[in-house]
Scaffold this motif. Structure first.
Motif, PDB file in Angstrom:
ATOM      1  N   ARG A  59       0.842  -1.213   0.000  1.00  0.00           N
ATOM      2  CA  ARG A  59       0.000   0.000   0.000  1.00  0.00           C
ATOM      3  C   ARG A  59       0.873   1.258   0.000  1.00  0.00           C
ATOM      4  NH1 ARG A  59      -3.205   3.265  -1.633  1.00  0.00           N
ATOM      5  NH2 ARG A  59      -4.352   4.592  -0.214  1.00  0.00           N
ATOM      6  N   CYS A  60       1.945   1.245   0.781  1.00  0.00           N
ATOM      7  CA  CYS A  60       2.844   2.398   0.829  1.00  0.00           C
ATOM      8  C   CYS A  60       3.576   2.575  -0.512  1.00  0.00           C
ATOM      9  CB  CYS A  60       3.854   2.251   1.963  1.00  0.00           C
ATOM     10  SG  CYS A  60       3.125   2.456   3.598  1.00  0.00           S
ATOM     11  N   GLU A  62       2.383   1.792  -3.406  1.00  0.00           N
ATOM     12  CA  GLU A  62       1.364   2.353  -4.300  1.00  0.00           C
ATOM     13  C   GLU A  62       1.232   3.858  -4.064  1.00  0.00           C
ATOM     14  OE1 GLU A  62      -3.354   1.695  -4.509  1.00  0.00           O
ATOM     15  OE2 GLU A  62      -2.175  -0.169  -4.568  1.00  0.00           O
ATOM     16  N   LYS A  63       1.201   4.239  -2.798  1.00  0.00           N
ATOM     17  CA  LYS A  63       1.082   5.657  -2.425  1.00  0.00           C
ATOM     18  C   LYS A  63       2.322   6.426  -2.878  1.00  0.00           C
ATOM     19  CE  LYS A  63      -1.789   8.327  -0.250  1.00  0.00           C
ATOM     20  NZ  LYS A  63      -2.800   8.901  -1.102  1.00  0.00           N
ATOM     21  N   LEU A  64       3.511   5.847  -2.706  1.00  0.00           N
ATOM     22  CA  LEU A  64       4.746   6.494  -3.143  1.00  0.00           C
ATOM     23  C   LEU A  64       4.718   6.726  -4.653  1.00  0.00           C
ATOM     24  CD1 LEU A  64       7.620   7.555  -2.656  1.00  0.00           C
ATOM     25  CD2 LEU A  64       8.433   5.196  -2.901  1.00  0.00           C
ATOM     26  N   SER A  65       4.241   5.753  -5.408  1.00  0.00           N
ATOM     27  CA  SER A  65       4.135   5.897  -6.853  1.00  0.00           C
ATOM     28  C   SER A  65       3.229   7.076  -7.203  1.00  0.00           C
ATOM     29  CB  SER A  65       3.613   4.604  -7.466  1.00  0.00           C
ATOM     30  OG  SER A  65       3.654   4.677  -8.865  1.00  0.00           O
ATOM     31  N   GLU A  66       2.124   7.214  -6.472  1.00  0.00           N
ATOM     32  CA  GLU A  66       1.211   8.347  -6.681  1.00  0.00           C
ATOM     33  C   GLU A  66       1.920   9.670  -6.395  1.00  0.00           C
ATOM     34  OE1 GLU A  66      -2.368   7.813  -4.378  1.00  0.00           O
ATOM     35  OE2 GLU A  66      -2.677   5.796  -5.208  1.00  0.00           O
ATOM     36  N   TYR A  67       2.678   9.712  -5.299  1.00  0.00           N
ATOM     37  CA  TYR A  67       3.417  10.928  -4.953  1.00  0.00           C
ATOM     38  C   TYR A  67       4.415  11.294  -6.049  1.00  0.00           C
ATOM     39  CZ  TYR A  67       1.703  10.424  -0.108  1.00  0.00           C
ATOM     40  OH  TYR A  67       0.925  10.328   1.015  1.00  0.00           O
ATOM     41  N   GLN A  70       2.820  12.913  -8.987  1.00  0.00           N
ATOM     42  CA  GLN A  70       2.417  14.300  -8.749  1.00  0.00           C
ATOM     43  C   GLN A  70       3.541  15.288  -9.050  1.00  0.00           C
ATOM     44  OE1 GLN A  70       1.222  14.182  -4.648  1.00  0.00           O
ATOM     45  NE2 GLN A  70      -0.717  13.135  -5.096  1.00  0.00           N
ATOM     46  N   HIS A  75       5.418  18.529  -3.621  1.00  0.00           N
ATOM     47  CA  HIS A  75       5.964  18.138  -2.320  1.00  0.00           C
ATOM     48  C   HIS A  75       7.041  19.095  -1.822  1.00  0.00           C
ATOM     49  CE1 HIS A  75       3.641  14.489  -2.557  1.00  0.00           C
ATOM     50  NE2 HIS A  75       4.007  14.420  -3.827  1.00  0.00           N
ATOM     51  N   LYS A  95       6.907  11.092   4.461  1.00  0.00           N
ATOM     52  CA  LYS A  95       5.556  10.529   4.318  1.00  0.00           C
ATOM     53  C   LYS A  95       5.356   9.224   5.085  1.00  0.00           C
ATOM     54  CE  LYS A  95       4.026  13.640   1.423  1.00  0.00           C
ATOM     55  NZ  LYS A  95       2.913  14.529   1.734  1.00  0.00           N
ATOM     56  N   PHE A  96       6.397   8.398   5.155  1.00  0.00           N
ATOM     57  CA  PHE A  96       6.218   7.070   5.735  1.00  0.00           C
ATOM     58  C   PHE A  96       7.048   6.838   6.996  1.00  0.00           C
ATOM     59  CE2 PHE A  96       5.759   6.760   1.074  1.00  0.00           C
ATOM     60  CZ  PHE A  96       4.399   6.522   1.014  1.00  0.00           C
TER      61      PHE A  96
END
Length: 179
Positions: A59-60, A62-67, A70, A75, A95-96
């Motif tokens: 999940r993290c 996936e979220k990193l890929s989204e970041y 962007q 950021h 973030k993590f």
């Protein structure tokens, strides 16, 4: 490759020959032979990739890929739009709350389909037109002409020797008798 080695060991092929046939080191072949003798084929089954586990959950990741999609400006990096490994390592920490080295962040970026970029180091005030005018007008004068072709020497005190003079070739002094 280990399974091929197991087949060869079962055919009573010596480890040195297994190494030659499979193009691996003799040391690896002997290690595999020992494992095969102790545990059979099962002992040679691969246990997956080596190295440390990823410290981010799926999940993290996936979220990193989204970041990363962007972009850096979203950021806080507004000076240019490149993801450097150092920035990604910092982003992961923010973030993590997980620490990654620059090389670890690089591997993680590659895993996600990104590549770290190196920002161009240009002065913001650079005047491209002035640079091109200088190159055309001044650079030709400053550059000058290269050295003339001919004999040269690496020595600061001895100028280049004229070619073809007797006794100047390599080993020339060896044939002369000593008195």
């Amino acid at each position: 490759m280990r399974m091929q080695a197991a087949e060869l060991f079962e055919e009573r092929v010596k480890p040195a020959e297994v190494a030659r046939r499979l193009r691996v080191s003799v040391k690896s072949a002997y290690l595999w032979h020992q494992l095969w003798r102790d545990g059979g084929r099962e002992a040679l089954v691969s246990r997956g990739p080596s190295g440390s586990r990823c410290r981010l959950s799926p999940r993290c990741l996936e979220k990193l890929s989204e970041y990363l999609e962007q972009g850096p400006a979203a950021h806080g990096w507004v000076e240019d739009q490149v993801w450097t490994a150092s920035r990604v390592a910092t982003l992961i920490g923010r973030k993590f709350h997980v620490s990654y080295s620059v090389s670890g962040a690089t591997r993680l970026m590659h895993r996600l389909g990104f590549s770290p970029q190196v920002p161009a180091r240009r002065v913001a005030e650079r005047d491209e037109q002035a640079v091109s005018v200088w190159k055309e007008a001044t650079w030709a004068e400053v550059k000058g002409r290269g050295r003339r072709a001919g004999a040269t020497s690496a020595s600061r005190t001895k100028p280049g020797s004229p070619g073809g003079r007797r006794g100047d070739g390599p080993g020339a002094g060896a044939a002369a008798p000593r008195s």
